[in-house]
Design a protein around this motif. Structure first.
Motif, PDB file in Angstrom:
ATOM      1  N   GLU A 133       0.775  -1.282   0.202  1.00  0.00           N
ATOM      2  CA  GLU A 133       0.114  -0.082   0.024  1.00  0.00           C
ATOM      3  C   GLU A 133       0.809   1.280   0.001  1.00  0.00           C
ATOM      4  N   CYS A 134       0.470   2.239  -0.811  1.00  0.00           N
ATOM      5  CA  CYS A 134       1.384   3.499  -0.807  1.00  0.00           C
ATOM      6  C   CYS A 134       0.191   4.486  -1.189  1.00  0.00           C
ATOM      7  N   VAL A 135       0.711   5.697  -0.968  1.00  0.00           N
ATOM      8  CA  VAL A 135      -0.177   6.929  -1.344  1.00  0.00           C
ATOM      9  C   VAL A 135      -0.129   7.310  -2.669  1.00  0.00           C
ATOM     10  N   PRO A 136      -1.237   7.101  -3.322  1.00  0.00           N
ATOM     11  CA  PRO A 136      -1.272   7.450  -4.822  1.00  0.00           C
ATOM     12  C   PRO A 136      -1.149   8.906  -5.101  1.00  0.00           C
ATOM     13  N   VAL A 137      -0.175   9.316  -6.040  1.00  0.00           N
ATOM     14  CA  VAL A 137       0.071  10.774  -6.195  1.00  0.00           C
ATOM     15  C   VAL A 137      -0.388  10.848  -7.957  1.00  0.00           C
ATOM     16  N   ILE A 138      -1.677  11.506  -8.107  1.00  0.00           N
ATOM     17  CA  ILE A 138      -2.098  11.750  -9.441  1.00  0.00           C
ATOM     18  C   ILE A 138      -1.409  12.939 -10.228  1.00  0.00           C
ATOM     19  N   LEU A 139      -1.100  12.400 -11.423  1.00  0.00           N
ATOM     20  CA  LEU A 139      -0.092  13.398 -12.183  1.00  0.00           C
ATOM     21  C   LEU A 139      -1.016  13.314 -13.630  1.00  0.00           C
ATOM     22  N   SER A 140      -1.925  13.469 -13.602  1.00  0.00           N
ATOM     23  CA  SER A 140      -3.045  13.542 -14.723  1.00  0.00           C
ATOM     24  C   SER A 140      -4.066  14.665 -14.487  1.00  0.00           C
ATOM     25  N   ASP A 141      -3.993  15.467 -15.120  1.00  0.00           N
ATOM     26  CA  ASP A 141      -4.932  16.920 -14.874  1.00  0.00           C
ATOM     27  C   ASP A 141      -6.356  16.446 -14.846  1.00  0.00           C
ATOM     28  N   GLN A 142      -6.705  15.996 -16.023  1.00  0.00           N
ATOM     29  CA  GLN A 142      -8.014  15.725 -16.524  1.00  0.00           C
ATOM     30  C   GLN A 142      -8.905  14.389 -15.864  1.00  0.00           C
ATOM     31  N   ILE A 143      -8.377  13.668 -15.057  1.00  0.00           N
ATOM     32  CA  ILE A 143      -8.853  12.559 -14.749  1.00  0.00           C
ATOM     33  C   ILE A 143     -10.053  12.847 -13.810  1.00  0.00           C
ATOM     34  N   GLU A 144     -11.040  11.822 -14.162  1.00  0.00           N
ATOM     35  CA  GLU A 144     -12.237  11.890 -13.217  1.00  0.00           C
ATOM     36  C   GLU A 144     -12.108  10.216 -12.660  1.00  0.00           C
ATOM     37  N   LEU A 145     -12.461  10.260 -11.318  1.00  0.00           N
ATOM     38  CA  LEU A 145     -12.543   9.038 -10.582  1.00  0.00           C
ATOM     39  C   LEU A 145     -13.848   8.672 -10.244  1.00  0.00           C
ATOM     40  N   PRO A 146     -14.034   7.474  -9.874  1.00  0.00           N
ATOM     41  CA  PRO A 146     -15.572   6.827  -9.613  1.00  0.00           C
ATOM     42  C   PRO A 146     -15.970   7.263  -8.320  1.00  0.00           C
ATOM     43  N   PHE A 147     -17.505   7.419  -8.417  1.00  0.00           N
ATOM     44  CA  PHE A 147     -17.983   7.529  -7.075  1.00  0.00           C
ATOM     45  C   PHE A 147     -17.598   8.670  -6.260  1.00  0.00           C
TER      46      PHE A 147
END
Length: 332
Positions: free
Chosen positions: A248-262
């Motif tokens: 387990e690690c902390v996700p670091v999102i490097l995607s500006d337009q991403i949309e995530l579920p729920f």
């Protein structure tokens, strides 16, 4: 859609990013919400393994388009509603664009897809937030099982790297920046030159060994905005006897337009870090280094509370991806 010869099996399509097409279909067949009486149905699910068929050479784009048009023309309840109460799954970054004529035939239908980027460099975005649903990417079932508590992730203090990125560059700007950054700070950022074929191919065991050894897992944009690495960052189990790993690690999102579920029930700012892709550089590593282990533990702990929503299990479970999809479909 099992290919022009009908030889592409469910088992062959369960793995990889397109496995959700099979899993959602199979779970709905078992669902208590299912009815066999069409006149009683509120929604109609249209099963298709189109992404798998395309990737395995079972159908080309022209054949996929022709098959969708033919099948839709034979669906009487689709004609009655104009497709508004019909659900389609498109499990990759291409979304509904896998069906070239989607705009003419299913533009009113509910689309389940992991990709919500509306800046996808196409003339028309296939995602509409008012009717479509973002779904989690497909994680191998063997990675999400419940295991004995004696198997624990490596303590943060013993992890070799601050962060890692495991993936190919594919000529993508963000990924190329990370590779260069790792060359400058090899003691902080692990970014190996991965080989996916040949004698130096990175095996599953080695891939997860790397994931186990970092505090942060970086998730840059790939061919499209969504990335499976986000879901892999949470606590999962990997076993290739005698090797066992929980990571387990902390996700670091490097995607500006991403949309995530729920997003209506999950506050992603509490379980992940989002960083502008334009600022990938030493500043990113400095920021991650400034976060104390105690805070990292809290972020990971909050992620444990919601990671069940990434697992494709029955909608009768108190927490599962199917449960989340059913919740969201009621408002569509």
């Amino acid at each position: 859609m099992r290919g022009r010869d009908g030889k592409i099996s469910e088992e062959a399509c369960l793995k990889g990013q397109w496995g959700t097409q099979v899993k959602i279909h199979k779970l709905l067949l078992q669902s208590k919400q299912r009815t066999r009486k069409k006149e009683e149905a509120d929604l109609f699910f249209v099963p298709s393994y189109v992404k798998c068929a395309r990737m395995m050479g079972g159908l080309n784009d022209k054949e996929i388009n022709h098959t969708y048009v033919k099948v839709i023309s034979q669906m009487p309840y689709f004609r009655l509603s104009g497709g508004r109460n019909h659900i389609f799954v498109f499990p990759s970054g291409a979304g509904a664009h896998l069906f070239k004529s989607w705009a003419a035939y299913i533009n009113r239908s509910i689309i389940l897809t992991p990709e919500g980027d509306r800046t996808d460099k196409r003339d028309t975005s296939a995602f509409n937030t008012w009717k479509d649903i973002i779904i989690p990417g497909n994680i191998d079932d063997g990675m999400t099982r419940t295991v004995a508590t004696v198997v624990q992730p490596l303590p943060l203090s013993k992890r070799k790297y601050l962060a890692n990125y495991l993936g190919r560059a594919q000529g993508k700007a963000g990924r190329l920046k990370l590779i260069e950054l790792a060359k400058q700070f090899p003691e902080k950022l692990e970014c190996p030159d991965l080989k996916f074929s040949g004698p130096d191919k990175l095996g599953r065991k080695e891939y997860f060994e790397h994931l186990c050894n970092s505090k942060f897992c970086l998730a840059p944009r790939g061919e499209s905005s969504w990335t499976l690495r986000f879901y892999e960052s949470f606590l999962w189990y990997f076993s290739l006897p005698p090797y066992i790993c929980m990571f387990e690690c902390v996700p670091v999102i490097l995607s500006d337009q991403i949309e995530l579920p729920f997003q209506n029930v999950i506050d992603y700012s509490q379980i992940s870090i989002k960083w502008p892709s334009s600022r990938i550089g030493p500043e990113l590593l400095q920021y991650l280094e400034s976060i104390p282990d105690e805070e990292i533990e809290k972020i990971i702990a909050r992620g444990r509370q919601v990671r069940c929503l990434w697992v494709y299990a029955s909608d009768s479970e108190s927490c599962s991806a199917m449960r989340g999809i059913m919740w969201n479909s009621r408002g569509k």
